[in-house]
Design an enzyme around this catalytic site. Structure first.
Site, mmCIF file in Angstrom:
data_model
loop_
_atom_site.group_PDB
_atom_site.id
_atom_site.type_symbol
_atom_site.label_atom_id
_atom_site.label_comp_id
_atom_site.label_asym_id
_atom_site.label_seq_id
_atom_site.Cartn_x
_atom_site.Cartn_y
_atom_site.Cartn_z
ATOM 1 N N LYS A 104 6.720 -5.824 23.051
ATOM 2 C CA LYS A 104 5.232 -5.983 23.296
ATOM 3 C C LYS A 104 5.055 -7.247 21.818
ATOM 4 C CE LYS A 104 4.175 -2.217 24.611
ATOM 5 N NZ LYS A 104 3.034 -1.659 24.915
HETATM 6 C C1 LIG Z 1 9.047 1.079 22.823
HETATM 7 C C2 LIG Z 1 8.323 1.155 24.070
HETATM 8 N N1 LIG Z 1 8.817 1.274 25.145
HETATM 9 C C3 LIG Z 1 7.869 1.865 26.296
HETATM 10 C C4 LIG Z 1 6.816 1.704 26.005
HETATM 11 C C5 LIG Z 1 5.813 1.548 27.204
HETATM 12 O O1 LIG Z 1 5.987 0.529 27.829
HETATM 13 P P1 LIG Z 1 4.132 0.267 28.486
HETATM 14 O O2 LIG Z 1 2.765 1.079 27.840
HETATM 15 O O3 LIG Z 1 4.094 -1.354 28.986
HETATM 16 O O4 LIG Z 1 4.614 1.266 30.124
HETATM 17 C C6 LIG Z 1 6.110 1.221 25.090
HETATM 18 C C7 LIG Z 1 4.943 0.856 25.242
HETATM 19 O O5 LIG Z 1 4.023 -0.078 25.760
HETATM 20 C C8 LIG Z 1 7.078 0.703 23.889
HETATM 21 O O6 LIG Z 1 6.243 0.276 22.736
HETATM 22 N N1 LIG Z 2 2.535 1.984 24.162
HETATM 23 C C1 LIG Z 2 1.880 1.421 23.830
HETATM 24 C C2 LIG Z 2 0.993 2.161 24.173
HETATM 25 C C3 LIG Z 2 -0.437 1.206 24.211
HETATM 26 O O1 LIG Z 2 0.290 -0.098 25.870
HETATM 27 P P1 LIG Z 2 -0.028 -1.678 25.706
HETATM 28 O O2 LIG Z 2 1.064 -2.293 26.420
HETATM 29 O O3 LIG Z 2 -1.201 -1.324 26.538
HETATM 30 O O4 LIG Z 2 -0.925 -2.882 24.986
HETATM 31 C C4 LIG Z 2 2.222 0.509 22.071
HETATM 32 O O5 LIG Z 2 3.333 1.088 21.499
HETATM 33 O O6 LIG Z 2 1.479 1.366 22.126
#
Ligand SMILES: Cc1ncc(COP(=O)(O)O)c(C=O)c1O
Ligand SMILES: N[C@@H](CCOP(=O)(O)O)C(=O)O
Length: 430
Positions: free
Chosen positions: A107
Site C-alpha cells: 500500500k
Molecule cells: C498484505 C496484503 N495482501 C493483500 C491484500 C489485498 O489487496 P487488495 O485489497 O488490493 O485485493 C492486502 C490489503 O489490501 C494486504 O494488505
Molecule cells: N486489505 C486492505 C483493505 C482495504 O483495501 P484498500 O486497498 O481498498 O485500501 C487493508 O490492508 O486495509
C-alpha cells in the site's frame, strides 16, 4: 482524463475532482473514461527504461492535465524511493516483493502517490480535507505514514478491533499529529460501510470536505498498476507466458494489474488467490455474486466479504462473464493450507513468506497444475515480520526485524473505541 461513476447517476468529472471526492455523489466508484493502450514499442524497449520512466508513461494519461507533467515526475520520484525485486523460487514460480517501503506493505506506493496528489491540489485551498480510511490491516499504516504532516489534511482511520496484527496496529495508532485511529467493534466490512455512509451524509459533507484513501480513490488505486510492469521488466527476457497470482481482499491490486494489461502489458492470465473470504472464487464457479460477512483468518488484510473493486473488474470486461473467466482464475485456501505453504516455501526455497504471499504461492501451484508451460509470479504484499507470531511459530525460526518495524515496536498505541456510525459522526464533527 475524466472519470465516470460506475453507478452512472453522477456527472463525469476530472481527475482532481475524483481524487478530492473519493467516491462519486451517487456512491459509485470512479472509472477512467478511456484507457489508451501504449505503443508496442514501449514494452519492447522496457529494458532501457527506469522504474520512474515506466511509472510516468503508464499513469500519465490518467492524471494529466490536472497534475502537470513536471509535477507528476516529482511525485513519482518521491513515491518510488525503494525497490521492487523479483525473486525466482524455481523455473515456474517467482515472487515480486512489494514490501520495501516505509510500512513494509504494498500500500505504500498508492498512499504516497495519493498524498502528494492531494497535497498538490490542496495547496491553494483554505478548506481542510478529511481523509477517511477503512483498513483490515495494511492500508491504515501506509496511509498514516504517507499523509503524516501533509498540510491541510486530517486522516481518520477505522480498523476492526482485535483483528489486525500487533505491528499493523502500532503502525496505524502511534503517529498522532494529523492522524486519528478509531478502533471499531466489528469486522473490516463494518468499517468500510461506515466510511461509505459518511460520504452520503449531508450533515457531514456540508461541514467538511471528505475523501477516501482506500482503493476506491483513483489516486490510491491506479499507481498499483506499476508493480505488474516492473515485474515484467525483470522477467520478460527469461519467461514468455507470465501469469500473476495476486493475494486479494478488496481486489484493488489485481484490478490495477488488469489496467496494466489494458495498456498492452503482455500478461497471460490473472489468479485471484483468496483465503476463506471467497466471494469471487464462488462467483467464478457459479456466476452468483453473493457478498457475505468477512471471516477472520491469518492473512487478515484479505478478510473482506464484499470487495469494493470487483465492480471495476466487471467494467473492464464489460460485464461479460465468459471474457472475465478467460482471463481470471480464483482459488481459496484455508489457514491450515496457508501454514503448510509457509513451511514449504521456507523448507524448499529458504524463503520466508508472509501469510498473504503464501496464499498467492498456493494460487500459483493450483494454476500451474493445469498450465505447466507458464511462469507464475505471486505478489509478496507484506513483509513477514508484520505477522511475526504466525510466521515464527509456523517455520520454527526467529526472523530478524527490519528497521521499519523496530521503529514502531515500543511506541504507545493511541486509539478511540467506537461501535456505531453515530459515534464516528461525533468524532468527525468535533
Ligand atoms: C498484505 C496484503 N495482501 C493483500 C491484500 C489485498 O489487496 P487488495 O485489497 O488490493 O485485493 C492486502 C490489503 O489490501 C494486504 O494488505
Ligand atoms: N486489505 C486492505 C483493505 C482495504 O483495501 P484498500 O486497498 O481498498 O485500501 C487493508 O490492508 O486495509
Amino acid at each position: 482524463m475524466n472519470y465516470y461513476s460506475l453507478n452512472k447517476k453522477a456527472p463525469n468529472t476530472s481527475f482532481k475532482d475524483a481524487v478530492i471526492k473519493g467516491l462519486a455523489p451517487d456512491k459509485g466508484l470512479y472509472f477512467p473514461e478511456e484507457i489508451n493502450a501504449l505503443p508496442k514499442s514501449f514494452f519492447e524497449n522496457i529494458d532501457n527504461l527506469s522504474y520512474t520512466e515506466i511509472a510516468f508513461e503508464t499513469i500519465k494519461q490518467f492524471v494529466t492535465p490536472d497534475i502537470p507533467e513536471d509535477v507528476l515526475k516529482t511525485i513519482i520520484e518521491e513515491t518510488l524511493s525503494f525497490d521492487f525485486p523479483v525473486i525466482e523460487l524455481n523455473q515456474n514460480i517467482s515472487t515480486l516483493e512489494l514490501f520495501h517501503g516505509p510500512t513494509m506493505a504494498f500500500k505504500d506506493v498508492g498512499a504516497r502517490f495519493m498524498a502528494r496528489c492531494l497535497g498538490y491540489f490542496n495547496q491553494n485551498n483554505d478548506q481542510e480535507v478529511t481523509v477517511l480510511v477503512a483498513t483490515s490491516g495494511d492500508t491504515g499504516g501506509a496511509v498514516a505514514n504517507g499523509f503524516l504532516g501533509v498540510e491541510g489534511v486530517n486522516v481518520v482511520i477505522l480498523y476492526p478491533s482485535g483483528k489486525v496484527s500487533d505491528i499493523q496496529e502500532k503502525q496505524l495508532t502511534t503517529l498522532k499529529k494529523n492522524i486519528t485511529a478509531l478502533e471499531v467493534d466489528g469486522v473490516f466490512d463494518d468499517c468500510q460501510d461506515m466510511v461509505k455512509r459518511a460520504f452520503l451524509d449531508e450533515e457531514l459533507t456540508t461541514h467538511m470536505q471528505l475523501t477516501s484513501a482506500n482503493s476506491i480513490n483513483v489516486a490510491r488505486w491506479l499507481p498499483q498498476l506499476f508493480y505488474f510492469v516492473f515485474a515484467y521488466k525483470q522477467l520478460h527476457n527469461k519467461h514468455k507466458e507470465i501469469v500473476f497470482s495476486v493475494p486479494s481482499g478488496n481486489f484493488g491490486n489485481i484490478c490495477a494489474g488488469m489496467m496494466a494489461q489494458q495498456l498492452g502489458l503482455p500478461i497471460k492470465h490473472f489468479i485471484a488467490s483468496n483465503n476463506d473470504n471467497n466471494v469471487v472464487t464462488e462467483y467464478l464457479q457459479s456466476e452468483q455474486y453473493n457478498p457475505k460477512p468477512s471471516v477472520q483468518t491469518i492473512s487478515n488484510a484479505m478478510d473482506v466479504g464484499n470487495p469494493s473493486n470487483f465492480i471495476r473488474i466487471q467494467e473492464i470486461y464489460h460485464n461479460n462473464f465468459e471474457a472475465l473467466k478467460e482471463n481470471l482464475s480464483s482459488y481459496s485456501f484455508s489457514d491450515k493450507q496457508t501454514k503448510e505453504a509457509l513451511k514449504e516455501i521456507y523448507n524448499d526455497y529458504s524463503y520466508v513468506a508472509d501469510p498473504h504471499g503464501a496464499v498467492g504461492y498456493l494460487g500459483c501451484k493450483a494454476y500451474l497444475k493445469e498450465h505447466p508451460e507458464t511462469h507464475c509470479v505471486f505478489l509478496e504484499t507484506a513483509h513477514p515480520t508484520k505477522f511475526l507470531d504466525i510466521v515464527e511459530d509456523t517455520i520454527r525460526e526467529n526472523i530478524d526485524l527490519p528497521e521499519q518495524i523496530l521503529k514502531v515496536m515500543d511506541k504507545k498505541k493511541k486509539s478511540i473505541k467506537i461501535s456505531s456510525y453515530n459515534e464516528l459522526k461525533e468524532v468527525l464533527l468535533k
